[in-house]
Design a protein around this motif. Structure first.
Motif, PDB file in Angstrom:
ATOM      1  N   ARG B  10      54.040  33.039  74.914  1.00  0.00           N
ATOM      2  CA  ARG B  10      53.919  33.757  73.621  1.00  0.00           C
ATOM      3  C   ARG B  10      53.638  35.085  74.202  1.00  0.00           C
ATOM      4  O   ARG B  10      53.181  35.331  75.280  1.00  0.00           O
ATOM      5  N   ILE B  11      54.003  36.061  73.267  1.00  0.00           N
ATOM      6  CA  ILE B  11      53.517  37.368  73.376  1.00  0.00           C
ATOM      7  C   ILE B  11      52.544  37.653  72.288  1.00  0.00           C
ATOM      8  O   ILE B  11      53.007  37.484  71.048  1.00  0.00           O
ATOM      9  N   GLY B  12      51.414  37.870  72.554  1.00  0.00           N
ATOM     10  CA  GLY B  12      50.437  37.909  71.585  1.00  0.00           C
ATOM     11  C   GLY B  12      50.395  36.805  70.540  1.00  0.00           C
ATOM     12  O   GLY B  12      50.078  35.685  70.977  1.00  0.00           O
ATOM     13  N   ASP B  13      50.816  36.884  69.123  1.00  0.00           N
ATOM     14  CA  ASP B  13      50.817  35.747  68.503  1.00  0.00           C
ATOM     15  C   ASP B  13      52.116  35.252  68.309  1.00  0.00           C
ATOM     16  O   ASP B  13      52.315  33.914  67.818  1.00  0.00           O
ATOM     17  N   LYS B  14      53.048  35.541  68.877  1.00  0.00           N
ATOM     18  CA  LYS B  14      54.449  35.332  68.956  1.00  0.00           C
ATOM     19  C   LYS B  14      54.855  34.347  69.827  1.00  0.00           C
ATOM     20  O   LYS B  14      54.944  34.500  71.066  1.00  0.00           O
ATOM     21  N   GLU B  15      55.046  33.132  69.306  1.00  0.00           N
ATOM     22  CA  GLU B  15      55.612  31.837  70.192  1.00  0.00           C
ATOM     23  C   GLU B  15      57.110  32.288  70.535  1.00  0.00           C
ATOM     24  O   GLU B  15      57.862  32.303  69.645  1.00  0.00           O
ATOM     25  N   ILE B  16      57.593  32.266  71.867  1.00  0.00           N
ATOM     26  CA  ILE B  16      58.834  32.752  72.187  1.00  0.00           C
ATOM     27  C   ILE B  16      59.364  31.218  72.848  1.00  0.00           C
ATOM     28  O   ILE B  16      60.578  31.195  72.467  1.00  0.00           O
ATOM     29  N   LEU B  17      58.672  30.610  73.718  1.00  0.00           N
ATOM     30  CA  LEU B  17      59.301  29.473  74.198  1.00  0.00           C
ATOM     31  C   LEU B  17      58.358  28.373  73.799  1.00  0.00           C
ATOM     32  O   LEU B  17      57.237  28.446  73.591  1.00  0.00           O
ATOM     33  N   GLY B  34      73.134  30.540  74.896  1.00  0.00           N
ATOM     34  CA  GLY B  34      72.236  30.763  73.298  1.00  0.00           C
ATOM     35  C   GLY B  34      72.658  32.219  72.760  1.00  0.00           C
ATOM     36  O   GLY B  34      72.707  33.000  73.564  1.00  0.00           O
ATOM     37  N   PRO B  35      72.385  31.986  71.622  1.00  0.00           N
ATOM     38  CA  PRO B  35      72.527  33.223  70.819  1.00  0.00           C
ATOM     39  C   PRO B  35      71.395  34.357  71.234  1.00  0.00           C
ATOM     40  O   PRO B  35      70.477  34.002  71.855  1.00  0.00           O
ATOM     41  N   ASN B  36      71.766  35.654  70.999  1.00  0.00           N
ATOM     42  CA  ASN B  36      70.812  36.636  71.402  1.00  0.00           C
ATOM     43  C   ASN B  36      69.361  36.561  70.623  1.00  0.00           C
ATOM     44  O   ASN B  36      69.238  35.976  69.700  1.00  0.00           O
ATOM     45  N   GLY B  37      68.295  36.459  71.358  1.00  0.00           N
ATOM     46  CA  GLY B  37      66.979  36.559  70.782  1.00  0.00           C
ATOM     47  C   GLY B  37      66.378  35.029  71.014  1.00  0.00           C
ATOM     48  O   GLY B  37      65.418  34.778  70.379  1.00  0.00           O
ATOM     49  N   SER B  38      67.248  34.128  71.559  1.00  0.00           N
ATOM     50  CA  SER B  38      66.926  32.789  71.671  1.00  0.00           C
ATOM     51  C   SER B  38      65.557  32.413  72.893  1.00  0.00           C
ATOM     52  O   SER B  38      65.249  31.283  72.638  1.00  0.00           O
ATOM     53  N   GLY B  39      65.492  33.281  73.529  1.00  0.00           N
ATOM     54  CA  GLY B  39      64.351  33.291  74.513  1.00  0.00           C
ATOM     55  C   GLY B  39      64.914  33.294  75.996  1.00  0.00           C
ATOM     56  O   GLY B  39      63.968  32.736  77.006  1.00  0.00           O
ATOM     57  N   LYS B  40      66.110  33.589  76.214  1.00  0.00           N
ATOM     58  CA  LYS B  40      66.902  33.352  77.685  1.00  0.00           C
ATOM     59  C   LYS B  40      66.096  34.169  78.911  1.00  0.00           C
ATOM     60  O   LYS B  40      65.792  33.574  79.599  1.00  0.00           O
ATOM     61  N   SER B  41      66.034  35.221  78.090  1.00  0.00           N
ATOM     62  CA  SER B  41      65.328  36.505  79.346  1.00  0.00           C
ATOM     63  C   SER B  41      63.834  36.137  79.485  1.00  0.00           C
ATOM     64  O   SER B  41      63.248  36.208  80.522  1.00  0.00           O
ATOM     65  N   THR B  42      63.347  35.678  78.400  1.00  0.00           N
ATOM     66  CA  THR B  42      61.826  35.122  78.295  1.00  0.00           C
ATOM     67  C   THR B  42      61.567  34.187  79.307  1.00  0.00           C
ATOM     68  O   THR B  42      60.843  34.258  80.039  1.00  0.00           O
ATOM     69  N   LEU B  43      62.560  33.209  79.350  1.00  0.00           N
ATOM     70  CA  LEU B  43      62.337  31.952  80.299  1.00  0.00           C
ATOM     71  C   LEU B  43      62.380  32.662  81.646  1.00  0.00           C
ATOM     72  O   LEU B  43      61.590  32.123  82.523  1.00  0.00           O
ATOM     73  N   ASP B  52      53.444  39.806  81.223  1.00  0.00           N
ATOM     74  CA  ASP B  52      53.309  40.071  79.768  1.00  0.00           C
ATOM     75  C   ASP B  52      53.395  39.111  78.800  1.00  0.00           C
ATOM     76  O   ASP B  52      52.832  39.002  77.404  1.00  0.00           O
ATOM     77  N   TYR B  53      53.811  37.908  79.262  1.00  0.00           N
ATOM     78  CA  TYR B  53      53.848  36.581  78.536  1.00  0.00           C
ATOM     79  C   TYR B  53      52.778  35.621  78.913  1.00  0.00           C
ATOM     80  O   TYR B  53      52.199  35.500  79.979  1.00  0.00           O
ATOM     81  N   GLU B  54      52.262  34.967  78.090  1.00  0.00           N
ATOM     82  CA  GLU B  54      50.881  33.923  78.327  1.00  0.00           C
ATOM     83  C   GLU B  54      51.603  32.653  78.172  1.00  0.00           C
ATOM     84  O   GLU B  54      52.337  32.306  77.033  1.00  0.00           O
ATOM     85  N   PHE B  84      68.021  40.784  87.448  1.00  0.00           N
ATOM     86  CA  PHE B  84      67.450  41.489  86.028  1.00  0.00           C
ATOM     87  C   PHE B  84      68.590  41.615  85.058  1.00  0.00           C
ATOM     88  O   PHE B  84      69.609  42.078  85.541  1.00  0.00           O
ATOM     89  N   GLN B  85      68.307  41.286  83.742  1.00  0.00           N
ATOM     90  CA  GLN B  85      69.531  41.922  83.001  1.00  0.00           C
ATOM     91  C   GLN B  85      69.189  43.261  82.676  1.00  0.00           C
ATOM     92  O   GLN B  85      70.738  43.875  82.707  1.00  0.00           O
ATOM     93  N   TYR B  86      68.341  44.000  82.718  1.00  0.00           N
ATOM     94  CA  TYR B  86      68.117  45.317  82.706  1.00  0.00           C
ATOM     95  C   TYR B  86      67.544  45.850  84.138  1.00  0.00           C
ATOM     96  O   TYR B  86      66.143  45.908  84.044  1.00  0.00           O
TER      97      TYR B  86
END
Ligand SMILES: Nc1ncnc2c1ncn2[C@@H]1O[C@H](COP(=O)(O)OP(=O)(O)O)[C@@H](O)[C@H]1O
Ligand SMILES: [Mg+2]
Lengths: 421, 249
Positions: B10-17, B34-43, B52-54, B84-86
């Motif tokens: 998660r980042i802050g309160d936001k659960e991403i994986l 997976g579609p955009n925003g599904s958490g691929k880059s986060t993984l 940044d991710y907890e 990296f993607q970017y």
């Protein structure tokens, strides 16, 4: 106002000329700059009132160890006294101001009309009060010296001492020199090192001015460098502020003719308990000229940095190009940087741009580097060194560049406890 | 080599994986779609060690070591690589100097001697051929003013130099024209050995025409919701993600 005890002690100095007494009066009235003075907001010198200054510094003699690289002359200014070590190259003379003026009577009125900006600069008054008949380095018409002139500036004292130094450099038409100035100290006592350097750059002359400021932690160093540029002259100035408890640079460029180019490059790297303040003035008084200011700072420990960059474009200075950039990295949570670009433009056909940034090393960049196996410390070092290198690389003289580069790299690594594999 | 179990981040309160499970063995190619925003880059970022991710739950083992316990640089030294993607601009540091620092720090971590200038020169020459990259690009400040294609090619060059055991390529295909895509894909294929593995993150199936995956996983809302073989990618190409998503919701 100057502290009463200091007024008493400074008034015991006798045999001052009338002009000196006038300047002394001004200094006593104003006293040392305090943080209430806008131009000294972050760099107060009020604490200098608390010392029992010795106003006439000791005479020094120093055997200066010559550098390995080729140089055309060595000139020393030791506690305010300037002399050359050995002969000067053909076409260059070092002489007292009175003799210089006697030989150049027509210049007297020109000089008196030069009109530098001296607001809130009581230390210039102090310098004027205590310096009589300072030295002039006179570079004759058409004389071009390729190898640098090395200037060794040194302050020292066995007790708390206020040292005043002044030097005037006069470049005649079509002349060219590189002036490499090493500013140093040898004292564990408090020294107020108050240095005025005025430079006249005549038509078509070219000056490269390099200042390497590396003084001890007991030193308060104030450098006033006023450069007056005439038509089609070029000045490349470099200020490397490396060490001193307190380092203030008042670097002024007065553009008094067309087709002038003024390049100001600066790097300051204050560490623990150090303050470095740059106040630059670029005064475009005539048209068709160009100024480029590139300043960078790395602030470490609890350092304080100040950058105030004034650009004036006077009504007559049409077709001026003035550029200013000041970039800073806070390499510690405890460091602070104060920046203030100040542009005053009265002409309409001008190109001016300025930008100041202050930030930390980018987390994105650090993570990217670490993801390749580079440790955090190495990544920080690589980024900081690359950051400062961009200023150092502008120095053309290879040995001077290498010498300064090593010194700067060492200071940064030592201050941050970083090493490169 | 890689074993991801019930990974939550998660980042802050936001659960991403939201509980990722993934097993990767030597010699395999996995595609994560997976579609955009599904958490691929986060993984990808969590695996590479971005702070940044907890990580709130779950475990990741890499060759039996607790990956989450290692610094990003130690993960790289253990053989993990993220394209990296970017890719990030590194002002004033050339690719060659950057790679020299990386190689020698990794070698120090592994108890190997530093490489000297001659060895570097020879090695760089060899690797440059993999991705058809030229010297001028490598002498410039890394990623500064690089085109999208140059950045991606440079990522693969770095991968060739570092010879990772596990390479994660995050959208390495995006922004590439077909020629650049082919060069990048060929580079990746050449670097494949039975001892290493690749995770391709992409939301197009295009790249998978060039690099054939052994497994395809669909990531949605931070969870792997479907896995299959390369045919799944073709099916996604044809039908999009909606049929999977609607079956879930
Ligand atoms: N640094 C961040 N701060 C806040 N939200 C983020 C951050 N990084 C990613 N997210 C959010 O997490 C979700 C997944 O992002 P990402 O991993 O980039 O997806 P993908 O790579 O699959 O497109 C998105 O909703 C995104 O907005
Ligand atoms: Mg992504």
């Amino acid at each position: 106002m100057l502290e009463k005890t200091l007024v008493d002690s400074i008034k015991t100095i006798d045999s001052l000329t009338q002009a000196q007494q006038l300047a002394l009066g001004k200094f006593i009235d104003k006293g040392f700059p305090t943080s209430k003075w806008e131009e000294w907001k972050y760099a107060s010198l009020k604490h200098l009132n608390e010392r029992d200054w010795k106003w006439s510094p000791e005479k020094l003699s120093v055997d200066f160890s010559k550098p390995q690289w080729k140089h055309s002359a060595i000139i020393q200014t030791l506690n305010g006294n300037t002399h050359s070590e050995g002969a000067l190259p053909q076409g260059i003379a070092l002489l007292p101001m009175s003799e210089f003026m006697a030989q150049n009577p027509a210049f007297d009125s020109v000089w008196k009309a030069r009109n530098p900006i001296l607001d809130q600069n009581s230390l210039y008054d102090l310098n004027e009060a205590l310096v009589n008949d300072h030295a002039v380095l006179w570079v004759k018409k058409g004389v071009k010296i390729v190898e640098p002139l090395l200037h060794h500036y040194l302050v020292s004292g066995q007790q708390d001492t206020a040292v005043q130094s002044k030097l005037f450099i006069y470049l005649e038409e079509d002349s060219e020199i590189t002036w490499f100035e090493q500013q140093r100290s040898e004292s564990s006592h408090a020294i107020l090192s108050n240095y005025v350097q005025e430079i006249w750059v005549s038509k078509n002359a070219h000056l490269t001015l390099i200042k390497d400021q590396d003084l001890q932690q007991s030193i308060t160093h104030v450098d006033h460098t006023f450069i007056f540029q005439q038509e089609s002259s070029l000045v490349d100035a470099f200020t490397f502020s490396i060490n001193a408890a307190y380092l203030r640079n008042n670097l002024h460029f007065y553009i008094d003719g067309p087709q002038v180019v003024s390049n100001l490059n600066g790097l300051y790297i204050p560490g623990e308990d150090q303050l470095m303040d740059t106040h630059s003035v670029v005064d475009h008084r005539m048209p068709h000229s160009e100024s480029n200011e590139l300043y960078k700072g790395v602030l470490m420990g609890n350092a304080t940095g100040v950058f105030n960059g004034k650009i004036f474009v006077r009504p007559d200075a049409q077709k001026t190009n003035a550029f200013q950039s000041c970039k800073n990295v806070l390499a510690s949570d405890r460091a602070t940087m104060n920046t203030k670009p100040q542009l005053e433009i009265w002409a309409d056909d001008v190109k001016c741009s300025h930008g100041t940034t202050t930030g930390q090393l980018s987390d994105e960049a650090l993570f990217y580097m670490r993801s390749r196996g580079i440790s955090k410390a190495t990544a920080q070092t690589l980024l900081l060194l690359a950051f400062v290198q961009q200023v150092i690389d502008k120095l053309e003289h290879e040995e001077i560049r290498a010498e300064l580069s090593d010194k700067i790299v060492n200071k940064i690594q030592a201050s941050l406890g970083l090493t490169l594999l | 080599m890689l074993s991801v179990k019930n990974l939550h981040a998660r980042i802050g309160d936001k659960e991403i994986l939201n509980g990722i499970n993934l097993e990767v063995h030597a010699g395999e190619v996995h595609a994560i779609m997976g579609p955009n925003g599904s958490g691929k880059s986060t993984l990808a970022s969590v695996l590479a060690g971005r702070s940044d991710y907890e990580v709130s739950e779950g475990s990741v083992e890499f060759f039996g070591k607790d990956l989450l316990d290692l610094s990003p640089e130690a993960r790289a030294a253990e053989g993990l690589f993220l394209a990296f993607q970017y890719p990030v601009e590194i002002p004033g540091v050339s690719t060659t100097n950057f790679m020299k620092s990386a190689i020698n720090e990794i070698r120090a971590y592994r108890g190997q001697d530093a490489m000297d200038a001659v060895q570097f020169l020879k090695m760089f020459k060899e690797k440059m051929a993999y991705v058809n990259i030229d010297q001028t690009l490598l002498s410039r400040a890394l990623n500064e003013g690089f085109s999208g294609g140059e950045k991606k090619r440079n990522e693969i060059f770095q991968m060739a130099v570092l010879e990772p055991k596990l390479a994660i390529l995050d959208e390495t295909d995006s922004g590439l024209d077909i020629d650049a895509l082919r060069i990048v894909a060929e580079g990746v294929n050449k670097l494949k050995t039975p001892q290493n593995a690749t995770i391709l993150v992409t939301h197009y199936q295009r790249l998978l025409d060039y690099i054939i995956p052994d497994f395809v996983h669909v990531l949605y809302k931070g969870k792997i919701v479907k896995s299959g073989n390369k045919d799944l990618a073709l099916e996604l190409e044809e039908r999009g993600y909606d049929w999977i998503i609607s079956a879930l919701d």
